[in-house]
Design an enzyme around this catalytic site. Structure first.
Site, PDB file in Angstrom:
ATOM      1  CG  ASP A   1      -2.336   0.521   0.815  1.00  0.00           C
ATOM      2  OD1 ASP A   1      -2.386   1.676   0.354  1.00  0.00           O
ATOM      3  OD2 ASP A   1      -3.341  -0.201   0.956  1.00  0.00           O
TER       4      ASP A   1
ATOM      5  CD  GLU B   1     -10.087   3.596  -1.252  1.00  0.00           C
ATOM      6  OE1 GLU B   1     -11.004   3.970  -0.510  1.00  0.00           O
ATOM      7  OE2 GLU B   1      -8.989   3.195  -0.816  1.00  0.00           O
TER       8      GLU B   1
ATOM      9  CG  HIS C   1      -4.367   1.930  -2.274  1.00  0.00           C
ATOM     10  ND1 HIS C   1      -4.480   2.481  -1.027  1.00  0.00           N
ATOM     11  CD2 HIS C   1      -5.613   1.911  -2.773  1.00  0.00           C
ATOM     12  CE1 HIS C   1      -5.764   2.781  -0.777  1.00  0.00           C
ATOM     13  NE2 HIS C   1      -6.466   2.454  -1.832  1.00  0.00           N
TER      14      HIS C   1
HETATM   15  C1  ACM Z   1     -10.936  -0.744   0.129  1.00  0.00           C
HETATM   16  O1  ACM Z   1     -11.469  -0.709   1.252  1.00  0.00           O
HETATM   17  N1  ACM Z   1     -10.343   0.336  -0.353  1.00  0.00           N
HETATM   18  C2  ACM Z   1     -10.941  -1.930  -0.677  1.00  0.00           C
END
Ligand code: ACM
Length: 547
Positions: free
Chosen positions: A180, A321, A251
């Site tokens: 991440d 995201e 991420h």
């Molecule tokens: C997530 O909670 N962004 C998969």
């Protein structure tokens, strides 16, 4: 017997009698194909009670003092029958080797909380196993937990302990969120800076992102390739599949900070980036270049070697995201869009995901990603983790894709489990033990055909505000026990579920968790040392929306 969690399919009539009390002369007989359970029973129950559980001596009759492990494929995958009868001891028959293992987990529960200790607290079991016949098998093939070891690193021993906790709840999927913005956690030999620099950060936001507090202790850690092999093998011994996640193209700040050319260099000076030290959705995403594709093909090549197809058929590529601002501003990304004949940045993300879908499929694996990856259309074998609600999962299932239901409104275990002011660093919705118990993975209204594509469910535990194992335990337990029952047992519709009965069974289960040393949230609320007074969270008020 009446306190099993998850609840079994059928418990037959209890035969009167004292039941079966294993002792030093109890033997363990394992038919070929049941060796994982044989080893586990000796290691776990043998240690808890100080019993050798020897194999029977050749030529001797066991005189009914035996635990016998057998296979009968007619019982079906992961299913088992457990029979405890006068004169025959315990017989566990599995539909396959996993079924035998789940049967052994039931036997452990029947022996009482002492069976969860690592050394005897008395001379042998204090409680005999009642004479009974249990038939059991899971509702879903995918019963999982995701642990976020990127936001806060979880050391290898703690991961192995979590695999034991999954096994104790008949959960069979460990979703391993390895990368991440805040850290890269798996050694990739051809890209050494991913662990040399991207695996640690100089400081960390303490609390949610609006908190003004910083923990100035450098934080990090990573798993060597042998650590990963050990984790995968440990899981396999417990019939748990590991789903590794490398989150792309969003991420990714940790990776970009180590290899600045992976970022959108015509938009920002990516060489100035460091591993992110706070929380939220990060604008620094991967550049859609050939170099990025080759870099991550290299990552996945090593990953496929570490996570063999037999136990990791699915590889998770994240896909959630990914803000599109940098791609909008990047001349290189725009040129890529034009060259590929794509409409916009959304399609660029699909192109990115499809590239790895094709790449993984060609190597005999299946791609799974968060539900955002549905947006540009998916290749046939790809599957979805439906997290933004049910909607993505419903659309995917209707389109014939397999779905793991894990909506954040229901089964995100980082969300607070009570509305009280004492919850540590409270974030998200209030999701109580009862809420999780009443979670239904298959939403009403799905066609039968689409419902078959809901292959299961998992809970997700994001670790922004979980600095250590005790904090993870607190968020995950006891709610994981409810999720386990939702995933395994054939429960009625949510409003008809007997939560009071579940709570009664939980009394015995808390004793098991105590024996295991799990820092769960007690029913009465956090203990003083579980509180985090003054540390800002981000609670969301009101009930979660219907999504
Ligand atoms: C997530 O909670 N962004 C998969």
């Amino acid at each position: 017997m009446d306190n099993l969690i998850p609840a079994p399919l059928r418990i037959g009539a209890n035969t009167p009698g004292e039941g079966f009390l294993p002792d030093r002369s109890t033997t363990l007989t394992a038919q070929p194909g049941t060796e994982t359970t044989e080893r586990w029973l000796r290691a776990a129950l043998g240690a808890a009670f100080g019993l050798p559980l020897d194999p029977p001596r050749p030529g001797t009759k066991d005189a009914g003092n035996t635990v016998e492990l057998c296979l009968d494929p007619a019982l079906g995958p992961e299913s088992y029958r457990l029979v405890v009868a006068p004169g025959t001891g315990v017989r566990i028959t599995g539909g396959d080797s996993a079924g035998v293992f789940w049967g052994a987990q039931t036997l452990r529960q029947l022996l009482g909380a002492e069976a969860y200790r690592r050394a005897p607290v008395a001379s042998g079991p204090r409680r005999s196993v009642p004479f009974v016949e249990i038939e059991d098998g899971p509702r879903f093939a995918w019963r999982g937990l995701m642990l976020d070891v990127a936001r806060h690193f979880m050391r290898k021993d703690d991961v192995l302990r979590y695999l034991d906790l999954l096994a104790a709840h008949k959960l069979n999927v460990f979703h391993f969120h390895l990368t991440d913005d805040q850290g890269w956690r798996v050694e990739i030999k051809r890209h050494p800076r991913l662990t040399e620099t991207a695996s640690w950060r100089a400081r960390t936001k303490y609390g949610h992102r609006a908190s003004e507090l910083w923990d100035e202790t450098p934080h990090g850690g990573f798993y060597t390739q042998d650590d990963i092999r050990e984790i995968v093998a440990y899981a396999a011994e417990r019939h748990i599949r590991v789903v590794p996640e490398i989150d792309i193209p969003g991420h990714s700040q940790a990776a970009i900070s180590a290899y600045p050319e992976l970022g959108n260099t015509d938009v920002i000076d990516t060489s100035s980036l460091s591993v992110w030290d706070t929380w939220g959705i990060n604008p620094n995403v991967l550049a859609p270049t050939d170099n990025t594709l080759r870099f991550f093909e290299g990552v996945f090549e090593e990953l496929l070697d570490l996570f063999p197809a037999a136990t990791s058929p699915f590889i998770h590529i994240g896909g959630d995201e990914c803000p599109k601002d940098q791609w909008k501003a990047s001349a290189a990304a725009q040129a890529r869009i034009a060259e590929l004949g794509l409409r916009d940045e959304e399609e660029l993300q699909s192109w990115f995901i499809r590239h790895f879908d094709t790449w993984l499929t060609a190597r005999g694996r299946r791609l799974i990603g968060w539900d955002e990856i549905l947006e540009g259309g998916l290749a046939d074998g790809a599957a979805i983790s439906s997290w933004r609600g049910y909607a993505g999962g419903i659309a995917a299932a209707e389109a014939g894709h397999d779905v793991v239901m894990c909506p954040e409104q229901q089964v995100y275990l980082d969300h607070r489990q009570d509305g009280g002011a004492d919850e540590p660093m409270p974030i998200g919705y209030v999701r109580t033990l009862e809420d999780v118990y009443r979670f239904e993975p298959v939403p009403p209204g799905l066609s039968e055909e689409a419902a078959r594509h809901i292959i299961g469910t998992q809970a997700n535990a994001w670790a922004e505000v979980m600095q250590n194992r005790a904090r993870v335990d607190y968020q995950v337990f006891p709610r994981l026990a409810a999720l386990a029952e939702v995933a395994w047992s054939r429960l009625p519709a949510p409003e008809e579920r007997d939560f009071a009965g579940f709570e009664r069974r939980m009394e015995a289960h808390y004793a098991r968790l105590d024996a295991l040393g799990v820092d769960y949230r007690p029913p009465g609320g956090p203990l003083p040392w579980q509180r985090r007074p003054g540390i800002l969270g981000r609670p969301i008020e009101g009930p979660p929306p219907n999504v």
